[in-house]
Design an enzyme around this catalytic site. Structure first.
Site, PDB file in Angstrom:
ATOM      1  N   HIS A 232      12.262   5.565  32.530  1.00  0.00           N
ATOM      2  CA  HIS A 232      13.657   5.979  32.723  1.00  0.00           C
ATOM      3  C   HIS A 232      13.761   7.302  33.478  1.00  0.00           C
ATOM      4  CE1 HIS A 232      16.069   3.157  30.037  1.00  0.00           C
ATOM      5  NE2 HIS A 232      14.818   2.689  30.030  1.00  0.00           N
ATOM      6  N   ASP A 233      12.747   8.135  33.390  1.00  0.00           N
ATOM      7  CA  ASP A 233      12.780   9.394  34.123  1.00  0.00           C
ATOM      8  C   ASP A 233      12.422   9.184  35.595  1.00  0.00           C
ATOM      9  OD1 ASP A 233      12.943  12.215  34.549  1.00  0.00           O
ATOM     10  OD2 ASP A 233      10.762  12.313  34.444  1.00  0.00           O
ATOM     11  N   GLY A 238      13.457  10.307  40.603  1.00  0.00           N
ATOM     12  CA  GLY A 238      12.050  10.702  40.609  1.00  0.00           C
ATOM     13  C   GLY A 238      11.579  11.281  39.289  1.00  0.00           C
ATOM     14  N   SER A 242      14.462  15.081  34.587  1.00  0.00           N
ATOM     15  CA  SER A 242      15.925  15.186  34.529  1.00  0.00           C
ATOM     16  C   SER A 242      16.492  14.451  33.308  1.00  0.00           C
ATOM     17  CB  SER A 242      16.547  14.631  35.812  1.00  0.00           C
ATOM     18  OG  SER A 242      16.110  13.301  36.037  1.00  0.00           O
ATOM     19  N   ILE A 325      16.653  -0.484  35.692  1.00  0.00           N
ATOM     20  CA  ILE A 325      16.552  -1.942  35.585  1.00  0.00           C
ATOM     21  C   ILE A 325      17.369  -2.392  34.372  1.00  0.00           C
ATOM     22  CG2 ILE A 325      14.990  -3.886  35.204  1.00  0.00           C
ATOM     23  CD1 ILE A 325      14.633  -2.704  37.926  1.00  0.00           C
ATOM     24  N   ASP A 407       6.444  -7.251  21.834  1.00  0.00           N
ATOM     25  CA  ASP A 407       5.291  -8.138  21.992  1.00  0.00           C
ATOM     26  C   ASP A 407       5.034  -8.789  20.642  1.00  0.00           C
ATOM     27  OD1 ASP A 407       3.025  -9.434  22.818  1.00  0.00           O
ATOM     28  OD2 ASP A 407       1.819  -7.633  23.128  1.00  0.00           O
ATOM     29  N   ASP A 415      -2.371  -4.320  24.927  1.00  0.00           N
ATOM     30  CA  ASP A 415      -3.326  -5.359  25.311  1.00  0.00           C
ATOM     31  C   ASP A 415      -2.636  -6.367  26.224  1.00  0.00           C
ATOM     32  OD1 ASP A 415      -1.683  -6.760  23.588  1.00  0.00           O
ATOM     33  OD2 ASP A 415      -3.118  -6.745  21.925  1.00  0.00           O
TER      34      ASP A 415
END
Length: 488
Positions: A232-233, A238, A242, A325, A407, A415
């Site tokens: 997320h950063d 970049g 922030s 995303i 997962d 893994d």
């Protein structure tokens, strides 16, 4: 008659000799001050003059001196009777030093040959002393002065030898500047490097690792939170920390970031480093190191990371939605977002493997279910494993804020189980499930499901590219004293 004829011959001879002497004097020295001095040489010339019995002898001498016809004064016979002047030739060569012909007497025929032989080196005895003085001032004005004192008899030869050394050094001097410019390209201190803090804070990686290990031991959800934080950063403006800044309208206030955690771990690592290396290690570097250590702590590969990032001065919530995303994205939408950051489709599949650790709240994947006619929740996507869908609905029935492992069956270990679950229809988020619905990404998922080593190897490169997005170095940004606020 004899006395009158002798007087006429005397006048003619004296006139011819005077004109010849004047021509030679004019050739020897251009200065008018030295012109009257050749006059005493008349007696020496008169002795040679009586030899010819006819005026045919002086005839060839007349064309040699063109000014002879202009000067025909008869009073010049007055100096004839002076006998004591034969000593004048000894004084004549002294003023004629600037030219070689002065060394020879005027009436003698070999005199014109003397200047031709004077510049030649084989005749040093008579002409070398006079010409040695004039050539020396000539080489002194040009730069090759050191070579002048060596050869005294022959001046022109040394003047040509020192000239090449003066021309050769200039090409060597301009060739030197390109090397420093080429050696010192862009400032190396601004480039990211694994050894960036080797001198200023050599214990930085050990300090961050200790804090992450301690926090993860107390709270097993910390590794997944730290790994999510770096995504997320770095995807929003970049890797510049922030996302850590608190306040109204910052990235941290956007709904996509409200579920982020692990801020306390970053703050703790920063406090420790400020005590050891004040105002040295950036918060953005701490985020990257903490995410790397979170993967290592849960059994994943320990990959080298480059350091030297600086922290941003601005954090805006309006920058989040355009870059993050969303859980409802298709493969094409995610691929476009990754491509805008310079990341490939292979990076997309590899970095999605980060969901092998961590959990998600039920509200994050609720859109994957819909109520049926009986009021029960059924999966929207028919490819979802039915048994897995039932487990999810049961876990979220009690509370919508409940957390479910990303997962299934291996949420605490880094893994390749994540990829095996995708092939089995057990992907938690829609962005996970769609990876097996695209032929290209499905092939990569299958490869990682078969080889954990292949996944770990690909992870190292993709993680390095992710953590190099939009980094700030040099004068851009700052090193914050507190990660939650910019320096005041």
């Amino acid at each position: 008659m004899d006395r009158g004829r002798r007087r006429q011959w005397g006048v003619v001879c004296s006139a011819l000799l005077l004109s010849a002497l004047l021509a030679v004097a004019s050739a020897q020295s251009p200065s008018p001050a030295r012109a009257p001095k050749p006059a005493p040489s008349l007696p020496a010339a008169l002795r040679a003059a009586p030899r010819p019995s006819s005026p045919a002898v002086p005839a060839p001498k007349a064309p040699a001196a063109s000014p002879a016809p202009k000067q025909t004064p008869s009073p010049s016979a007055s100096p004839v009777p002076k006998p004591p002047t034969p000593r004048a030739p000894a004084q004549a060569p002294k003023p004629s030093s600037p030219a070689a012909p002065s060394a020879s007497p005027v009436p003698k025929p070999p005199a014109p040959r003397a200047p031709a032989q004077a510049p030649k080196p084989p005749s040093p005895p008579s002409a070398s002393p006079p010409p040695a003085a004039p050539p020396l001032p000539k080489p002194s004005p040009p730069p090759p002065a050191p070579s002048a004192p060596k050869p005294s008899p022959v001046a022109p030869a040394p003047a040509q030898k020192p000239s090449p050394p003066t021309t050769t050094p200039p090409p060597q001097k301009p060739s030197a500047p390109p090397s420093p410019t080429n050696s010192s390209p862009p400032t190396p201190s601004l480039a990211l490097s694994p050894n960036f803090y080797a001198a200023s804070c050599p214990s930085v990686e050990l300090a961050v690792n200790d804090v992450v290990r301690s926090a993860s031991t107390l709270d097993p959800s910390i590794p997944g939170k730290l790994l999510r934080m770096v995504f997320h950063d770095c995807f929003v403006e970049g890797c510049d920390a922030s996302v850590l800044i608190q306040g109204s309208g910052t990235e941290r206030t956007d709904p996509a970031n409200l579920s982020l955690g692990g801020f306390n771990v970053i703050d703790e690592a920063k406090r420790l480093l400020e005590a050891v290396c004040p105002a040295t290690v950036s918060c953005s570097d701490i985020i990257v190191l903490a995410a790397r250590d979170a993967v290592t702590f849960t059994g994943g590969p320990s990959v080298p990371v480059s350091l030297g990032r600086r922290d941003s001065l601005v954090s805006l919530a309006s920058n989040v939605r355009a870059n993050i995303i969303d859980t409802g994205f298709s493969v094409d939408a995610m691929a476009a977002s990754f491509a805008s950051k310079g990341l490939s489709l292979d990076d997309l599949v590899t970095l999605s493997g980060g969901h092998t650790i961590g959990s998600a709240h039920c509200g994050t994947f609720r859109e994957r279910f819909r109520p049926d006619a009986n009021g029960s929740m059924v999966p929207v996507d028919g490819t979802m494993n039915a048994e897995y869908a039932t487990e999810l609905m049961r876990a979220c029935a009690a509370s919508g804020s409940a957390a479910v492992g990303c997962d299934d069956g291996s949420a605490a270990a880094f893994d390749n189980r994540y990829f095996s679950n995708l092939l089995d229809g057990r992907g938690l988020l829609r962005t996970d499930a769609v990876l097996v619905q695209n032929a290209t990404t499905r092939a990569r998922v299958a490869a990682f499901a078969q080889s954990q080593d292949s996944f770990f190897s690909s992870w190292a490169g993709s993680f390095a590219r992710l953590t190099s997005l939009g980094v700030k170095t040099g004068s851009a940004g700052e090193v914050r004293r507190l990660c939650s606020s910019v320096n005041g």
